[in-house]
Motif scaffolding. Sequence first.
Motif, PDB file in Angstrom:
ATOM      1  N   LEU A 112       0.835  -1.203   0.000  1.00 29.01           N
ATOM      2  CA  LEU A 112       0.000   0.000   0.000  1.00 29.01           C
ATOM      3  C   LEU A 112       0.868   1.251   0.000  1.00 29.01           C
ATOM      4  O   LEU A 112       0.591   2.219  -0.717  1.00 29.01           O
ATOM      5  CB  LEU A 112      -0.915  -0.017   1.221  1.00 29.01           C
ATOM      6  N   GLY A 113       1.926   1.214   0.805  1.00 27.14           N
ATOM      7  CA  GLY A 113       2.825   2.354   0.865  1.00 27.14           C
ATOM      8  C   GLY A 113       3.507   2.610  -0.468  1.00 27.14           C
ATOM      9  O   GLY A 113       3.646   3.758  -0.901  1.00 27.14           O
ATOM     10  N   GLU A 114       3.948   1.539  -1.141  1.00 24.04           N
ATOM     11  CA  GLU A 114       4.601   1.682  -2.441  1.00 24.04           C
ATOM     12  C   GLU A 114       3.638   2.253  -3.475  1.00 24.04           C
ATOM     13  O   GLU A 114       4.001   3.127  -4.267  1.00 24.04           O
ATOM     14  CB  GLU A 114       5.122   0.318  -2.896  1.00 24.04           C
ATOM     15  N   ALA A 115       2.400   1.772  -3.460  1.00 24.84           N
ATOM     16  CA  ALA A 115       1.403   2.260  -4.416  1.00 24.84           C
ATOM     17  C   ALA A 115       1.071   3.727  -4.169  1.00 24.84           C
ATOM     18  O   ALA A 115       0.975   4.532  -5.116  1.00 24.84           O
ATOM     19  CB  ALA A 115       0.139   1.408  -4.324  1.00 24.84           C
ATOM     20  N   MET A 116       0.919   4.086  -2.900  1.00 25.69           N
ATOM     21  CA  MET A 116       0.586   5.468  -2.565  1.00 25.69           C
ATOM     22  C   MET A 116       1.728   6.416  -2.897  1.00 25.69           C
ATOM     23  O   MET A 116       1.506   7.582  -3.262  1.00 25.69           O
ATOM     24  CB  MET A 116       0.240   5.559  -1.079  1.00 25.69           C
ATOM     25  N   LYS A 117       2.937   5.942  -2.773  1.00 24.82           N
ATOM     26  CA  LYS A 117       4.097   6.775  -3.099  1.00 24.82           C
ATOM     27  C   LYS A 117       4.074   7.183  -4.568  1.00 24.82           C
ATOM     28  O   LYS A 117       4.468   8.297  -4.925  1.00 24.82           O
ATOM     29  CB  LYS A 117       5.382   6.008  -2.779  1.00 24.82           C
ATOM     30  N   ILE A 118       3.576   6.291  -5.420  1.00 27.00           N
ATOM     31  CA  ILE A 118       3.541   6.553  -6.857  1.00 27.00           C
ATOM     32  C   ILE A 118       2.306   7.341  -7.260  1.00 27.00           C
ATOM     33  O   ILE A 118       2.386   8.321  -8.010  1.00 27.00           O
ATOM     34  CB  ILE A 118       3.603   5.227  -7.635  1.00 27.00           C
ATOM     35  N   ALA A 119       1.129   6.919  -6.777  1.00 23.03           N
ATOM     36  CA  ALA A 119      -0.129   7.521  -7.231  1.00 23.03           C
ATOM     37  C   ALA A 119      -0.625   8.646  -6.335  1.00 23.03           C
ATOM     38  O   ALA A 119      -1.409   9.488  -6.777  1.00 23.03           O
ATOM     39  CB  ALA A 119      -1.206   6.436  -7.323  1.00 23.03           C
ATOM     40  N   GLY A 120      -0.177   8.653  -5.082  1.00 22.44           N
ATOM     41  CA  GLY A 120      -0.698   9.625  -4.125  1.00 22.44           C
ATOM     42  C   GLY A 120      -0.598  11.074  -4.550  1.00 22.44           C
ATOM     43  O   GLY A 120      -1.599  11.806  -4.496  1.00 22.44           O
ATOM     44  N   PRO A 121       0.571  11.552  -4.984  1.00 22.92           N
ATOM     45  CA  PRO A 121       0.677  12.959  -5.362  1.00 22.92           C
ATOM     46  C   PRO A 121      -0.275  13.364  -6.498  1.00 22.92           C
ATOM     47  O   PRO A 121      -0.834  14.471  -6.473  1.00 22.92           O
ATOM     48  CB  PRO A 121       2.143  13.078  -5.806  1.00 22.92           C
ATOM     49  N   VAL A 122      -0.484  12.476  -7.479  1.00 23.92           N
ATOM     50  CA  VAL A 122      -1.394  12.787  -8.591  1.00 23.92           C
ATOM     51  C   VAL A 122      -2.833  12.826  -8.089  1.00 23.92           C
ATOM     52  O   VAL A 122      -3.599  13.743  -8.418  1.00 23.92           O
ATOM     53  CB  VAL A 122      -1.250  11.745  -9.724  1.00 23.92           C
ATOM     54  N   ALA A 123      -3.211  11.830  -7.282  1.00 20.83           N
ATOM     55  CA  ALA A 123      -4.571  11.794  -6.739  1.00 20.83           C
ATOM     56  C   ALA A 123      -4.840  13.009  -5.860  1.00 20.83           C
ATOM     57  O   ALA A 123      -5.909  13.626  -5.936  1.00 20.83           O
ATOM     58  CB  ALA A 123      -4.777  10.510  -5.946  1.00 20.83           C
ATOM     59  N   ALA A 124      -3.858  13.367  -5.041  1.00 23.69           N
ATOM     60  CA  ALA A 124      -4.016  14.530  -4.172  1.00 23.69           C
ATOM     61  C   ALA A 124      -4.136  15.803  -4.998  1.00 23.69           C
ATOM     62  O   ALA A 124      -4.933  16.695  -4.673  1.00 23.69           O
ATOM     63  CB  ALA A 124      -2.831  14.632  -3.220  1.00 23.69           C
ATOM     64  N   GLY A 125      -3.356  15.886  -6.086  1.00 24.17           N
ATOM     65  CA  GLY A 125      -3.400  17.058  -6.948  1.00 24.17           C
ATOM     66  C   GLY A 125      -4.747  17.242  -7.626  1.00 24.17           C
ATOM     67  O   GLY A 125      -5.127  18.369  -7.980  1.00 24.17           O
ATOM     68  N   MET A 126      -5.481  16.148  -7.779  1.00 25.94           N
ATOM     69  CA  MET A 126      -6.816  16.219  -8.384  1.00 25.94           C
ATOM     70  C   MET A 126      -7.919  16.268  -7.323  1.00 25.94           C
ATOM     71  O   MET A 126      -9.104  16.105  -7.639  1.00 25.94           O
ATOM     72  CB  MET A 126      -7.030  15.021  -9.311  1.00 25.94           C
ATOM     73  N   ASN A 127      -7.508  16.461  -6.073  1.00 27.71           N
ATOM     74  CA  ASN A 127      -8.439  16.608  -4.953  1.00 27.71           C
ATOM     75  C   ASN A 127      -9.301  15.363  -4.715  1.00 27.71           C
ATOM     76  O   ASN A 127     -10.445  15.464  -4.247  1.00 27.71           O
ATOM     77  CB  ASN A 127      -9.348  17.827  -5.163  1.00 27.71           C
ATOM     78  N   ILE A 128      -8.761  14.206  -5.029  1.00 28.79           N
ATOM     79  CA  ILE A 128      -9.473  12.960  -4.744  1.00 28.79           C
ATOM     80  C   ILE A 128      -9.216  12.593  -3.288  1.00 28.79           C
ATOM     81  O   ILE A 128      -8.063  12.521  -2.862  1.00 28.79           O
ATOM     82  CB  ILE A 128      -9.001  11.833  -5.682  1.00 28.79           C
ATOM     83  N   PRO A 129     -10.269  12.373  -2.508  1.00 28.11           N
ATOM     84  CA  PRO A 129     -10.084  12.055  -1.085  1.00 28.11           C
ATOM     85  C   PRO A 129      -9.206  10.820  -0.899  1.00 28.11           C
ATOM     86  O   PRO A 129      -9.246   9.888  -1.705  1.00 28.11           O
ATOM     87  CB  PRO A 129     -11.512  11.798  -0.590  1.00 28.11           C
ATOM     88  N   MET A 130      -8.413  10.806   0.170  1.00 22.97           N
ATOM     89  CA  MET A 130      -7.546   9.670   0.427  1.00 22.97           C
ATOM     90  C   MET A 130      -8.349   8.385   0.614  1.00 22.97           C
ATOM     91  O   MET A 130      -7.901   7.313   0.214  1.00 22.97           O
ATOM     92  CB  MET A 130      -6.673   9.932   1.665  1.00 22.97           C
ATOM     93  N   GLU A 131      -9.543   8.487   1.217  1.00 18.21           N
ATOM     94  CA  GLU A 131     -10.376   7.307   1.405  1.00 18.21           C
ATOM     95  C   GLU A 131     -10.712   6.642   0.080  1.00 18.21           C
ATOM     96  O   GLU A 131     -10.699   5.412  -0.031  1.00 18.21           O
ATOM     97  CB  GLU A 131     -11.670   7.670   2.147  1.00 18.21           C
ATOM     98  N   GLU A 132     -10.998   7.438  -0.927  1.00 17.76           N
ATOM     99  CA  GLU A 132     -11.321   6.890  -2.244  1.00 17.76           C
ATOM    100  C   GLU A 132     -10.092   6.251  -2.888  1.00 17.76           C
ATOM    101  O   GLU A 132     -10.164   5.153  -3.444  1.00 17.76           O
ATOM    102  CB  GLU A 132     -11.867   7.993  -3.161  1.00 17.76           C
ATOM    103  N   THR A 133      -8.966   6.924  -2.760  1.00 14.43           N
ATOM    104  CA  THR A 133      -7.719   6.393  -3.326  1.00 14.43           C
ATOM    105  C   THR A 133      -7.356   5.065  -2.682  1.00 14.43           C
ATOM    106  O   THR A 133      -7.001   4.098  -3.364  1.00 14.43           O
ATOM    107  CB  THR A 133      -6.575   7.401  -3.118  1.00 14.43           C
ATOM    108  N   LEU A 134      -7.461   5.005  -1.358  1.00 14.76           N
ATOM    109  CA  LEU A 134      -7.128   3.768  -0.645  1.00 14.76           C
ATOM    110  C   LEU A 134      -8.098   2.645  -0.995  1.00 14.76           C
ATOM    111  O   LEU A 134      -7.699   1.482  -1.116  1.00 14.76           O
ATOM    112  CB  LEU A 134      -7.134   4.019   0.859  1.00 14.76           C
ATOM    113  N   ALA A 135      -9.370   2.985  -1.148  1.00 17.60           N
ATOM    114  CA  ALA A 135     -10.364   1.968  -1.513  1.00 17.60           C
ATOM    115  C   ALA A 135     -10.052   1.371  -2.876  1.00 17.60           C
ATOM    116  O   ALA A 135     -10.142   0.149  -3.082  1.00 17.60           O
ATOM    117  CB  ALA A 135     -11.763   2.574  -1.502  1.00 17.60           C
ATOM    118  N   ILE A 136      -9.670   2.217  -3.812  1.00 21.54           N
ATOM    119  CA  ILE A 136      -9.360   1.745  -5.161  1.00 21.54           C
ATOM    120  C   ILE A 136      -8.080   0.907  -5.158  1.00 21.54           C
ATOM    121  O   ILE A 136      -8.009  -0.151  -5.799  1.00 21.54           O
ATOM    122  CB  ILE A 136      -9.246   2.941  -6.129  1.00 21.54           C
TER     123      ILE A 136
END
Length: 374
Positions: A112-136
């Motif tokens: 999960l940490g590795e995936a978030m490290k890659i996708a997290g900044p883009v998802a955050a930049g598009m204002n997608i809630p962390m809960e949604e990102t983690l669920a996906i």
Amino acid sequence: MARVNAASGATTEELAMLKNSAMGFAGMGFDATQAGDGMVYLAKAGLGAKDILSALPPIMRLAAGEQMELAQASDLMVNIITGYGRKMSEATEISDQFSTVTDMTTTGLADLGEAMKIAGPVAAGMNIPMEETLAILGGMGQAGFKGSLAGTALRGALSTLAVPAKEAKDALKGLGISGADIVDSKGNVKSLMDVLVLLEKKGATTADVLTIFGERAGPAMAGLLGIGTTELHRYQDALENSAGAAARKAEITTAGAAGAFDRMWAAIKNAGIAVAESGLLEWISKLAEKVSKLVTWLSELSPTTLAVLTVIGGLVAAVGPAIFILGQLAIGIQAITAVWGMLNLAFLASPIGWVIGIIALLIAAGVLLYTQWD
């Protein structure tokens, strides 16, 4: 704590506070050294002493529940929270969400940490809630896409939806999905979850999904549709109501003999650190340095002198059995006196004789202590 001091630039008082707190985490199964390792990563993230002490306990609970090294968990949390534009003061909430994802899906914390490290900044930049990102990401894990595979797929999917190629636009149009359904006026993806719902309702095939998202992101997105948006929404609902999840998991994981042993061992290590810092460690260091100098001096003596020392050592050692048999300290003292008498005859006129005599007496005293020790 030297590394913590270097990373944080804490004052003397703050460093003392961190040190005392590190010694107090044994009840959670972490010794002072492990706590210090975690503090280093938090200090590197720019946290002050008080913020470090506030953020560390929830990370400890997460690490305990996931059976992960505290330093690794701290590094992971710092990377994700910083990359997503969140604050370390939210560590409790985020650790609860991570624990929930790993409980509900086959995605582990490291993946999960590795995936978030890659996708997290883009998802955050598009204002997608962390809960949604983690669920996906949890859903992708269920579909067999974990770690960097999941992170790369999610980042690619968001990028594709934000700026779709002609083939993707045509495929979306063929399904009756317009750009306004996907992005807002600023070009940010409104909700990837909503896009998946639209694709599901429109009956998108695997071929459609691959055309829209491409070879990298397409397979993982098809996997999400295979799981179904109902299940993904279940993950998201759980994440939005995950308070206390990390603490509950840590309590369950560390219950029993294994957890008790970890706490005991942490307490023992802390006691060892306290003893060492009482001055014993410094004394041992000085003693080792003196012994090293003595050995160096002995190695520089002439062969004749070394031969004499060897003979004296043998004579002194021979006194040992007699002392052991008689069991009287006086005999040992007489042996030392006899050796000294011999030395007086042979070396009294020589300065080095005095030095050798002292060494011989030390050897004799050592043998005496050894043979009389019970």
